[in-house]
Design a protein around this motif. Structure first.
Motif, short mmCIF file in Angstrom:
data_model
loop_
_atom_site.label_atom_id
_atom_site.label_comp_id
_atom_site.label_asym_id
_atom_site.label_seq_id
_atom_site.Cartn_x
_atom_site.Cartn_y
_atom_site.Cartn_z
N MET A 1 0.84 -1.19 0.00
CA MET A 1 0.00 0.00 0.00
C MET A 1 0.88 1.25 0.00
SD MET A 1 -2.95 0.98 2.69
CE MET A 1 -4.23 1.97 2.06
N ILE A 2 0.46 2.24 -0.74
CA ILE A 2 1.19 3.50 -0.78
C ILE A 2 0.64 4.39 0.32
CG2 ILE A 2 1.72 5.52 -2.17
CD1 ILE A 2 1.36 3.76 -4.64
N TYR A 3 1.50 4.81 1.25
CA TYR A 3 1.04 5.55 2.41
C TYR A 3 1.06 7.06 2.23
CZ TYR A 3 0.78 1.30 5.07
OH TYR A 3 0.42 0.06 5.52
N ASN A 4 1.28 7.56 1.04
CA ASN A 4 1.28 9.00 0.88
C ASN A 4 0.05 9.47 0.12
OD1 ASN A 4 2.12 7.89 -1.48
ND2 ASN A 4 3.82 9.26 -1.82
N ASN A 5 -0.93 8.62 -0.10
CA ASN A 5 -2.17 9.06 -0.72
C ASN A 5 -3.05 9.75 0.31
OD1 ASN A 5 -1.74 8.22 -3.39
ND2 ASN A 5 -2.23 6.12 -2.85
N ILE A 6 -4.12 10.38 -0.17
CA ILE A 6 -4.96 11.19 0.72
C ILE A 6 -6.45 10.92 0.47
CG2 ILE A 6 -3.29 13.06 0.94
CD1 ILE A 6 -6.08 14.05 -1.08
N THR A 7 -7.23 11.27 1.49
CA THR A 7 -8.69 11.32 1.36
C THR A 7 -9.08 12.76 1.63
OG1 THR A 7 -8.94 9.05 2.14
CG2 THR A 7 -10.87 10.47 2.28
N PHE A 8 -9.86 13.33 0.73
CA PHE A 8 -10.32 14.70 0.89
C PHE A 8 -11.83 14.72 0.67
CE2 PHE A 8 -11.13 19.04 -0.82
CZ PHE A 8 -10.78 19.75 0.32
N ASP A 9 -12.55 15.30 1.61
CA ASP A 9 -14.01 15.40 1.53
C ASP A 9 -14.64 14.01 1.36
OD1 ASP A 9 -16.47 16.72 1.56
OD2 ASP A 9 -16.48 16.97 -0.62
N GLY A 10 -14.06 13.01 2.04
CA GLY A 10 -14.62 11.67 2.00
C GLY A 10 -14.30 10.86 0.76
N ARG A 11 -13.50 11.39 -0.15
CA ARG A 11 -13.14 10.67 -1.38
C ARG A 11 -11.64 10.43 -1.41
NH1 ARG A 11 -16.05 13.48 -6.32
NH2 ARG A 11 -15.84 11.43 -7.21
N HIS A 12 -11.27 9.17 -1.58
CA HIS A 12 -9.86 8.78 -1.62
C HIS A 12 -9.31 9.02 -3.02
CE1 HIS A 12 -6.32 6.11 -1.52
NE2 HIS A 12 -6.29 6.48 -0.24
N CYS A 13 -8.10 9.57 -3.10
CA CYS A 13 -7.54 9.93 -4.40
C CYS A 13 -7.36 8.71 -5.31
CB CYS A 13 -6.24 10.70 -4.24
SG CYS A 13 -4.88 9.80 -3.50
N ARG A 14 -6.93 7.59 -4.76
CA ARG A 14 -6.68 6.40 -5.58
C ARG A 14 -7.97 5.63 -5.87
NH1 ARG A 14 -2.69 3.29 -8.42
NH2 ARG A 14 -3.52 1.22 -8.38
N GLU A 15 -8.74 5.37 -4.81
CA GLU A 15 -9.93 4.54 -4.97
C GLU A 15 -11.05 5.22 -5.74
OE1 GLU A 15 -11.08 3.26 -1.08
OE2 GLU A 15 -9.10 2.40 -0.68
N HIS A 16 -11.27 6.51 -5.49
CA HIS A 16 -12.40 7.21 -6.11
C HIS A 16 -12.02 8.00 -7.36
CE1 HIS A 16 -13.81 6.71 -1.87
NE2 HIS A 16 -14.85 6.25 -2.54
N MET A 17 -10.78 8.50 -7.41
CA MET A 17 -10.40 9.39 -8.51
C MET A 17 -9.36 8.78 -9.45
SD MET A 17 -12.42 11.83 -7.83
CE MET A 17 -11.94 13.00 -9.07
N GLY A 18 -8.74 7.66 -9.06
CA GLY A 18 -7.72 7.04 -9.91
C GLY A 18 -6.42 7.82 -9.95
N LEU A 19 -6.08 8.48 -8.83
CA LEU A 19 -4.88 9.31 -8.77
C LEU A 19 -3.95 8.84 -7.66
CD1 LEU A 19 -6.67 12.78 -8.91
CD2 LEU A 19 -5.52 11.63 -10.80
N ILE A 20 -2.68 9.11 -7.84
CA ILE A 20 -1.67 8.89 -6.81
C ILE A 20 -1.21 10.26 -6.35
CG2 ILE A 20 0.66 8.04 -6.34
CD1 ILE A 20 0.14 5.85 -8.43
N TYR A 21 -1.11 10.46 -5.03
CA TYR A 21 -0.68 11.74 -4.47
C TYR A 21 0.73 11.59 -3.93
CZ TYR A 21 -0.56 15.90 -1.50
OH TYR A 21 -0.22 17.08 -0.91
N VAL A 22 1.61 12.48 -4.33
CA VAL A 22 3.00 12.49 -3.87
C VAL A 22 3.26 13.83 -3.19
CG1 VAL A 22 5.42 12.31 -4.55
CG2 VAL A 22 3.68 10.99 -5.79
N PRO A 23 3.46 13.83 -1.86
CA PRO A 23 3.75 15.10 -1.18
C PRO A 23 5.12 15.63 -1.57
CG PRO A 23 3.85 13.26 0.37
CD PRO A 23 3.42 12.70 -0.95
N ASP A 24 5.24 16.96 -1.63
CA ASP A 24 6.51 17.59 -1.99
C ASP A 24 7.56 17.47 -0.89
OD1 ASP A 24 5.51 18.22 -4.43
OD2 ASP A 24 5.25 20.35 -4.02
N LYS A 25 7.12 17.49 0.35
CA LYS A 25 8.04 17.39 1.49
C LYS A 25 7.30 16.69 2.62
CE LYS A 25 6.91 22.13 2.61
NZ LYS A 25 7.33 23.47 2.69
N PRO A 26 7.99 16.28 3.64
CA PRO A 26 7.31 15.60 4.75
C PRO A 26 6.19 16.45 5.33
CG PRO A 26 9.69 15.44 5.01
CD PRO A 26 9.43 16.37 3.85
#
Length: 129
Positions: A1-26
């Protein structure tokens, strides 16, 4: 599992939008705070003044990338509009996969991309927290 993905407004970027989120810094664990304190003569250190602490607003930045091939130009445009609608809702809960039991109240301050070039270069997002 990729631990840098996010959920915003109840929608997960990978599961609901088909996106991977990569933070710029910690990510920040605790918001920057201003703690009110005072010195007492003859006592080393400082003493906190009551419970008053003000959290300072801060920003987080990261980039969304499609998790799979998006398809033709019409599919790219549909996904772009869905992302803009998802992220443009205002201040909502932002939950990082790395800390699923904690949320940050955040809103998208800025999205940087080219409508036709964001698939390769990513969609850079600045969150105001």
């Amino acid at each position: 599992m990729i631990y840098n993905n996010i959920t915003f407004d109840g929608r997960h970027c990978r599961e609901h939008m088909g996106l991977i989120y990569v933070p710029d810094k910690p990510e920040k664990i605790i918001a920057p705070q201003e703690v009110y304190s005072y010195r007492v003569g003859g006592v080393p250190g400082t003493v906190a003044y009551g419970d008053k602490q003000d959290a300072e607003p801060y920003t987080l930045t990261g980039t969304f990338y499609p998790a799979m091939d998006v398809g033709d130009e019409a599919a790219v445009r549909r996904l772009w509009r869905a992302i803009a609608q998802w992220l443009g809702v205002g201040r909502r809960q932002l939950i990082m996969d790395s800390e699923p039991d904690k949320y940050i109240m955040a809103e998208v301050q800025q999205m940087d991309c080219n409508e036709y070039g964001w698939v390769e270069d990513g969609l850079k997002v600045t969150w105001l927290c």
